[in-house]
Motif scaffolding. Structure first.
Motif, PDB file in Angstrom:
ATOM      1  N   GLY A   1       7.147   0.031   5.085  1.00  0.00           N
ATOM      2  CA  GLY A   1       6.651   0.840   3.985  1.00  0.00           C
ATOM      3  C   GLY A   1       6.865   2.316   4.228  1.00  0.00           C
ATOM      4  O   GLY A   1       6.928   2.782   5.369  1.00  0.00           O
ATOM      5  N   ALA A   2       6.997   3.061   3.151  1.00  0.00           N
ATOM      6  CA  ALA A   2       7.173   4.507   3.213  1.00  0.00           C
ATOM      7  C   ALA A   2       6.520   5.121   1.970  1.00  0.00           C
ATOM      8  O   ALA A   2       6.397   4.455   0.937  1.00  0.00           O
ATOM      9  CB  ALA A   2       8.650   4.873   3.272  1.00  0.00           C
ATOM     10  N   PRO A   3       6.082   6.387   2.075  1.00  0.00           N
ATOM     11  CA  PRO A   3       5.454   7.023   0.907  1.00  0.00           C
ATOM     12  C   PRO A   3       6.365   7.078  -0.307  1.00  0.00           C
ATOM     13  O   PRO A   3       5.910   7.009  -1.441  1.00  0.00           O
ATOM     14  CB  PRO A   3       5.122   8.437   1.420  1.00  0.00           C
ATOM     15  CG  PRO A   3       5.075   8.308   2.903  1.00  0.00           C
ATOM     16  CD  PRO A   3       6.088   7.266   3.252  1.00  0.00           C
ATOM     17  N   ALA A   4       7.669   7.204  -0.070  1.00  0.00           N
ATOM     18  CA  ALA A   4       8.659   7.249  -1.147  1.00  0.00           C
ATOM     19  C   ALA A   4       9.926   6.572  -0.652  1.00  0.00           C
ATOM     20  O   ALA A   4      10.073   6.283   0.544  1.00  0.00           O
ATOM     21  CB  ALA A   4       8.951   8.690  -1.559  1.00  0.00           C
TER      22      ALA A   4
ATOM     23  N   GLY B   1       7.174   6.683  14.539  1.00  0.00           N
ATOM     24  CA  GLY B   1       6.467   6.535  13.277  1.00  0.00           C
ATOM     25  C   GLY B   1       7.395   6.273  12.105  1.00  0.00           C
ATOM     26  O   GLY B   1       7.074   6.602  10.956  1.00  0.00           O
ATOM     27  N   VAL B   2       8.560   5.650  12.395  1.00  0.00           N
ATOM     28  CA  VAL B   2       9.568   5.401  11.370  1.00  0.00           C
ATOM     29  C   VAL B   2       9.602   3.903  11.067  1.00  0.00           C
ATOM     30  O   VAL B   2       9.622   3.083  11.990  1.00  0.00           O
ATOM     31  CB  VAL B   2      10.959   5.875  11.843  1.00  0.00           C
ATOM     32  CG1 VAL B   2      12.022   5.577  10.806  1.00  0.00           C
ATOM     33  CG2 VAL B   2      10.929   7.361  12.161  1.00  0.00           C
ATOM     34  N   PRO B   3       9.618   3.512   9.791  1.00  0.00           N
ATOM     35  CA  PRO B   3       9.714   2.079   9.477  1.00  0.00           C
ATOM     36  C   PRO B   3      11.057   1.498   9.902  1.00  0.00           C
ATOM     37  O   PRO B   3      12.084   2.182   9.877  1.00  0.00           O
ATOM     38  CB  PRO B   3       9.538   2.023   7.964  1.00  0.00           C
ATOM     39  CG  PRO B   3       9.860   3.391   7.467  1.00  0.00           C
ATOM     40  CD  PRO B   3       9.500   4.335   8.573  1.00  0.00           C
ATOM     41  N   LEU B   4      11.028   0.224  10.288  1.00  0.00           N
ATOM     42  CA  LEU B   4      12.224  -0.483  10.749  1.00  0.00           C
ATOM     43  C   LEU B   4      12.446  -1.707   9.873  1.00  0.00           C
ATOM     44  O   LEU B   4      11.543  -2.536   9.710  1.00  0.00           O
ATOM     45  CB  LEU B   4      12.045  -0.912  12.209  1.00  0.00           C
ATOM     46  CG  LEU B   4      13.103  -1.848  12.805  1.00  0.00           C
ATOM     47  CD1 LEU B   4      14.456  -1.158  12.900  1.00  0.00           C
ATOM     48  CD2 LEU B   4      12.651  -2.343  14.187  1.00  0.00           C
ATOM     49  N   VAL B   5      13.639  -1.810   9.297  1.00  0.00           N
ATOM     50  CA  VAL B   5      14.047  -2.999   8.545  1.00  0.00           C
ATOM     51  C   VAL B   5      15.096  -3.737   9.366  1.00  0.00           C
ATOM     52  O   VAL B   5      16.073  -3.132   9.828  1.00  0.00           O
ATOM     53  CB  VAL B   5      14.614  -2.623   7.162  1.00  0.00           C
ATOM     54  CG1 VAL B   5      15.419  -3.775   6.567  1.00  0.00           C
ATOM     55  CG2 VAL B   5      13.486  -2.239   6.209  1.00  0.00           C
TER      56      VAL B   5
ATOM     57  N   ALA C   1       0.825  -1.210   0.000  1.00  0.00           N
ATOM     58  CA  ALA C   1       0.000   0.000   0.000  1.00  0.00           C
ATOM     59  C   ALA C   1       0.855   1.255   0.000  1.00  0.00           C
ATOM     60  O   ALA C   1       0.331   2.356   0.094  1.00  0.00           O
ATOM     61  CB  ALA C   1      -0.913  -0.010   1.227  1.00  0.00           C
ATOM     62  N   TYR C   2       2.157   1.112  -0.109  1.00  0.00           N
ATOM     63  CA  TYR C   2       3.071   2.242  -0.010  1.00  0.00           C
ATOM     64  C   TYR C   2       3.726   2.528  -1.353  1.00  0.00           C
ATOM     65  O   TYR C   2       3.676   1.731  -2.280  1.00  0.00           O
ATOM     66  CB  TYR C   2       4.160   1.951   1.024  1.00  0.00           C
ATOM     67  CG  TYR C   2       3.646   1.554   2.380  1.00  0.00           C
ATOM     68  CD1 TYR C   2       3.184   2.515   3.281  1.00  0.00           C
ATOM     69  CD2 TYR C   2       3.623   0.218   2.767  1.00  0.00           C
ATOM     70  CE1 TYR C   2       2.712   2.156   4.539  1.00  0.00           C
ATOM     71  CE2 TYR C   2       3.149  -0.154   4.017  1.00  0.00           C
ATOM     72  CZ  TYR C   2       2.698   0.819   4.893  1.00  0.00           C
ATOM     73  OH  TYR C   2       2.232   0.442   6.128  1.00  0.00           O
ATOM     74  N   GLY C   3       4.387   3.665  -1.429  1.00  0.00           N
ATOM     75  CA  GLY C   3       5.179   3.962  -2.611  1.00  0.00           C
ATOM     76  C   GLY C   3       6.475   3.185  -2.616  1.00  0.00           C
ATOM     77  O   GLY C   3       7.052   2.911  -3.664  1.00  0.00           O
ATOM     78  N   TRP C   4       6.949   2.849  -1.419  1.00  0.00           N
ATOM     79  CA  TRP C   4       8.184   2.069  -1.268  1.00  0.00           C
ATOM     80  C   TRP C   4       7.959   1.020  -0.195  1.00  0.00           C
ATOM     81  O   TRP C   4       7.329   1.287   0.838  1.00  0.00           O
ATOM     82  CB  TRP C   4       9.343   2.982  -0.853  1.00  0.00           C
ATOM     83  CG  TRP C   4      10.661   2.270  -0.662  1.00  0.00           C
ATOM     84  CD1 TRP C   4      11.612   2.055  -1.605  1.00  0.00           C
ATOM     85  CD2 TRP C   4      11.157   1.658   0.542  1.00  0.00           C
ATOM     86  NE1 TRP C   4      12.673   1.358  -1.076  1.00  0.00           N
ATOM     87  CE2 TRP C   4      12.428   1.104   0.245  1.00  0.00           C
ATOM     88  CE3 TRP C   4      10.642   1.528   1.834  1.00  0.00           C
ATOM     89  CZ2 TRP C   4      13.187   0.437   1.199  1.00  0.00           C
ATOM     90  CZ3 TRP C   4      11.402   0.858   2.787  1.00  0.00           C
ATOM     91  CH2 TRP C   4      12.665   0.317   2.471  1.00  0.00           C
ATOM     92  N   GLY C   5       8.477  -0.175  -0.413  1.00  0.00           N
ATOM     93  CA  GLY C   5       8.345  -1.215   0.595  1.00  0.00           C
ATOM     94  C   GLY C   5       9.497  -2.203   0.521  1.00  0.00           C
ATOM     95  O   GLY C   5      10.100  -2.403  -0.543  1.00  0.00           O
TER      96      GLY C   5
END
Length: 288
Positions: free
Chosen positions: A20-23, A115-119, A6-10
């Motif tokens: 996921g992130a918008p970009a 609110g930051v994605p974690l890899v 559902a994101y621009g980047w995943g």
């Protein structure tokens, strides 16, 4: 594995979690081992943090090229200051995992709260060394490493010429050259590495290096014992933990006379360049 969902980047990490992130994230904060690998691949973090073993200053053995690149070090990950982290405006946090479940060096709740994605990528013995290096390459490419990063298009893993150097040196050294990997724990104690528990040691064994196993006892990755345990194994060559918190194995009471010493960082950045440097150093020592 990566995707957009559902994101621009995943990007799906080694816990099976899709970040996921918008970009595509441009501002990456990472555990120092992961950050050094990303730097090798062409992605420069905005900052890195250490583990529970690390202090307020970066460990030179784990730094790779980060200091030279001007990447700031934030101190141990479990003690990260939330406000300092917010000021960096991170768009992605990258950590490692040994159990395939939890990030090793950072508090996941802190990252979630920001609110930051974690890899989180695995560096444990559940994956082979080529797969570990390949996964970091995939992340580097997903983060926009130029042309996928150095070595793009080449097979994942340690460069073939570095592996061939080890293979040839091990064959020349012969069966009498036992190699012991260890981490010094002070005057009375040493941790002897179990070769199968460390992906790079397992790969070296596949290339013909005679890694010495410390034998039965407690500990999945290390056998904790006195220095006489290292003496009893009579290694011709010792890979010693070069990280700042480990003591150096010097003196006849710790190692056999004439044993050669090669520094080993058990947290080598998972990049082809970093492992190539280590493999070449070992090959040179085996050939002496």
């Amino acid at each position: 594995m990566s995707g957009t969902g559902a994101y621009g980047w995943g990007f799906t990490d080694d816990r099976g979690v899709e970040a996921g992130a918008p970009a595509r994230p441009a501002r990456v904060v990472a555990y120092v081992r992961a950050g050094a690998a990303l730097l090798d691949l062409g992605v420069t973090p905005v900052a890195v943090y250490g583990s529970g073993h690390d202090g307020v200053e970066p460990d030179p053995a784990k730094d790779g090229g980060l200091a030279a690149a001007g990447v700031p070090y934030l101190g141990p990950g479990r003690a990260l200051d939330e406000e300092r982290l917010r000021e960096l405006r991170p768009e992605l946090v990258v950590d490692v995992t040994y159990d395939g479940k939890s990030p090793y060096a950072v508090d996941e709740e802190l990252v979630t709260g920001l609110g930051v994605p974690l890899v989180t990528l695995s560096v444990g013995n559940d994956l082979s060394l080529p797969v570990i290096i390949g996964r970091f390459g995939e992340l580097g490419a997903a983060l926009g490493a130029p042309d996928g990063g150095p070595g793009a298009g080449a097979p994942a893993g340690v460069p073939a010429e570095a592996e061939e150097a080890v293979r040839a040196a091990a064959a020349g050294a012969g069966a009498g050259c036992g190699v012991l990997a260890l981490s010094g724990g002070g005057a009375e104690q040493v941790y002897l590495a179990r070769p199968g528990a460390w992906p790079e040691l397992a790969r070296l064994a596949e290339l013909g290096v005679r890694l010495l196993d410390p034998g039965p006892g407690p500990g999945a990755n290390w056998l904790t014992t006195g220095w006489e345990g290292a003496l009893d194994l009579a290694p011709a060559l010792v890979l010693y933990d070069s990280r700042a918190h480990a003591s150096r194995p010097e003196g006849p009471e710790r190692l056999p006379a004439g044993a050669r010493l090669v520094p080993w960082n058990p947290e080598i950045p998972p990049s082809p360049a970093a492992y190539a440097r280590f493999f070449h150093a070992l090959a040179e020592a085996l050939g002496d």
